[in-house]
Design a protein around this motif. Structure first.
Motif, PDB file in Angstrom:
ATOM      1  N   PRO A 191      -6.333   7.212  30.166  1.00 50.55           N
ATOM      2  CA  PRO A 191      -5.113   7.223  29.341  1.00 50.55           C
ATOM      3  C   PRO A 191      -4.903   5.918  28.561  1.00 50.55           C
ATOM      4  O   PRO A 191      -4.437   5.940  27.430  1.00 50.55           O
ATOM      5  CB  PRO A 191      -3.995   7.434  30.362  1.00 50.55           C
ATOM      6  N   GLU A 192      -5.300   4.785  29.155  1.00 50.89           N
ATOM      7  CA  GLU A 192      -5.154   3.507  28.455  1.00 50.89           C
ATOM      8  C   GLU A 192      -6.069   3.452  27.236  1.00 50.89           C
ATOM      9  O   GLU A 192      -5.697   2.949  26.175  1.00 50.89           O
ATOM     10  CB  GLU A 192      -5.477   2.339  29.393  1.00 50.89           C
ATOM     11  N   ALA A 193      -7.296   3.979  27.388  1.00 47.03           N
ATOM     12  CA  ALA A 193      -8.234   3.992  26.267  1.00 47.03           C
ATOM     13  C   ALA A 193      -7.742   4.929  25.168  1.00 47.03           C
ATOM     14  O   ALA A 193      -7.902   4.628  23.975  1.00 47.03           O
ATOM     15  CB  ALA A 193      -9.618   4.424  26.751  1.00 47.03           C
ATOM     16  N   ARG A 194      -7.125   6.044  25.555  1.00 57.19           N
ATOM     17  CA  ARG A 194      -6.578   6.962  24.551  1.00 57.19           C
ATOM     18  C   ARG A 194      -5.485   6.291  23.724  1.00 57.19           C
ATOM     19  O   ARG A 194      -5.417   6.454  22.512  1.00 57.19           O
ATOM     20  CB  ARG A 194      -6.024   8.223  25.223  1.00 57.19           C
ATOM     21  N   VAL A 195      -4.643   5.510  24.386  1.00 54.77           N
ATOM     22  CA  VAL A 195      -3.586   4.788  23.676  1.00 54.77           C
ATOM     23  C   VAL A 195      -4.208   3.750  22.748  1.00 54.77           C
ATOM     24  O   VAL A 195      -3.764   3.579  21.607  1.00 54.77           O
ATOM     25  CB  VAL A 195      -2.612   4.129  24.684  1.00 54.77           C
ATOM     26  N   ALA A 196      -5.261   3.065  23.217  1.00 59.59           N
ATOM     27  CA  ALA A 196      -5.913   2.054  22.390  1.00 59.59           C
ATOM     28  C   ALA A 196      -6.536   2.685  21.144  1.00 59.59           C
ATOM     29  O   ALA A 196      -6.443   2.131  20.038  1.00 59.59           O
ATOM     30  CB  ALA A 196      -6.978   1.323  23.204  1.00 59.59           C
ATOM     31  N   VAL A 197      -7.165   3.849  21.305  1.00 63.66           N
ATOM     32  CA  VAL A 197      -7.764   4.558  20.166  1.00 63.66           C
ATOM     33  C   VAL A 197      -6.674   4.914  19.165  1.00 63.66           C
ATOM     34  O   VAL A 197      -6.809   4.660  17.960  1.00 63.66           O
ATOM     35  CB  VAL A 197      -8.496   5.840  20.636  1.00 63.66           C
ATOM     36  N   ALA A 198      -5.608   5.487  19.650  1.00 63.52           N
ATOM     37  CA  ALA A 198      -4.534   5.930  18.756  1.00 63.52           C
ATOM     38  C   ALA A 198      -3.893   4.744  18.034  1.00 63.52           C
ATOM     39  O   ALA A 198      -3.650   4.808  16.829  1.00 63.52           O
ATOM     40  CB  ALA A 198      -3.482   6.697  19.549  1.00 63.52           C
ATOM     41  N   GLN A 199      -3.660   3.661  18.744  1.00 65.73           N
ATOM     42  CA  GLN A 199      -3.034   2.502  18.118  1.00 65.73           C
ATOM     43  C   GLN A 199      -3.939   1.855  17.083  1.00 65.73           C
ATOM     44  O   GLN A 199      -3.466   1.376  16.059  1.00 65.73           O
ATOM     45  CB  GLN A 199      -2.615   1.487  19.175  1.00 65.73           C
ATOM     46  N   SER A 200      -5.253   1.846  17.331  1.00 63.29           N
ATOM     47  CA  SER A 200      -6.164   1.247  16.355  1.00 63.29           C
ATOM     48  C   SER A 200      -6.194   2.061  15.062  1.00 63.29           C
ATOM     49  O   SER A 200      -6.313   1.499  13.980  1.00 63.29           O
ATOM     50  CB  SER A 200      -7.570   1.104  16.940  1.00 63.29           C
ATOM     51  N   VAL A 201      -6.077   3.369  15.169  1.00 59.42           N
ATOM     52  CA  VAL A 201      -6.086   4.206  13.964  1.00 59.42           C
ATOM     53  C   VAL A 201      -4.725   4.155  13.269  1.00 59.42           C
ATOM     54  O   VAL A 201      -4.652   4.080  12.041  1.00 59.42           O
ATOM     55  CB  VAL A 201      -6.480   5.661  14.311  1.00 59.42           C
TER      56      VAL A 201
END
Length: 105
Positions: free
Chosen positions: A23-33
């Motif tokens: 879930p942390e990586a999913r948030v990081a992906v979304a925030q970077s985009v």
């Protein structure tokens, strides 16, 4: 006399395939985009997922805030309606007590 022994407890297996990202990586992906650091394709290549999965990460991140606001409204409505029902019930009970008191007199 027979002793009842329940069967051993077994935890349920999770449904579906486990996701590749935490879930942390999913948030990081979304925030970077969202912050325009990466495009969908760049984020997909960097994290080893499909562009559709990147879109899902973004959608889930945006939806988190709206769900909590909706849940707050629903909880407030449910609380108000429960309070109204309790007041109506108390009013009925008071009326019943008054009727019984008059019958005794």
């Amino acid at each position: 006399m027979e002793v009842f022994t329940p069967p051993p407890y077994r935890e349920a297996r999770p449904h579906g395939r486990p996701s590749k990202l935490t879930p942390e990586a999913r948030v990081a992906v979304a925030q970077s985009v969202i912050s325009k650091e990466m495009t969908y394709r760049e984020a997909a290549k960097a994290y080893g997922i499909s562009p559709g999965a990147v879109g899902t990460c973004i959608r889930n991140l945006k939806k988190q805030g709206s769900n909590s606001k909706r849940n707050e409204k629903v909880n407030a409505y449910n609380k108000a309606s429960d309070e109204y029902r309790h007041q109506a019930h108390v009013k009925e009970l008071k009326q019943e007590i008054a009727d019984l008191y008059l019958q005794v007199q």
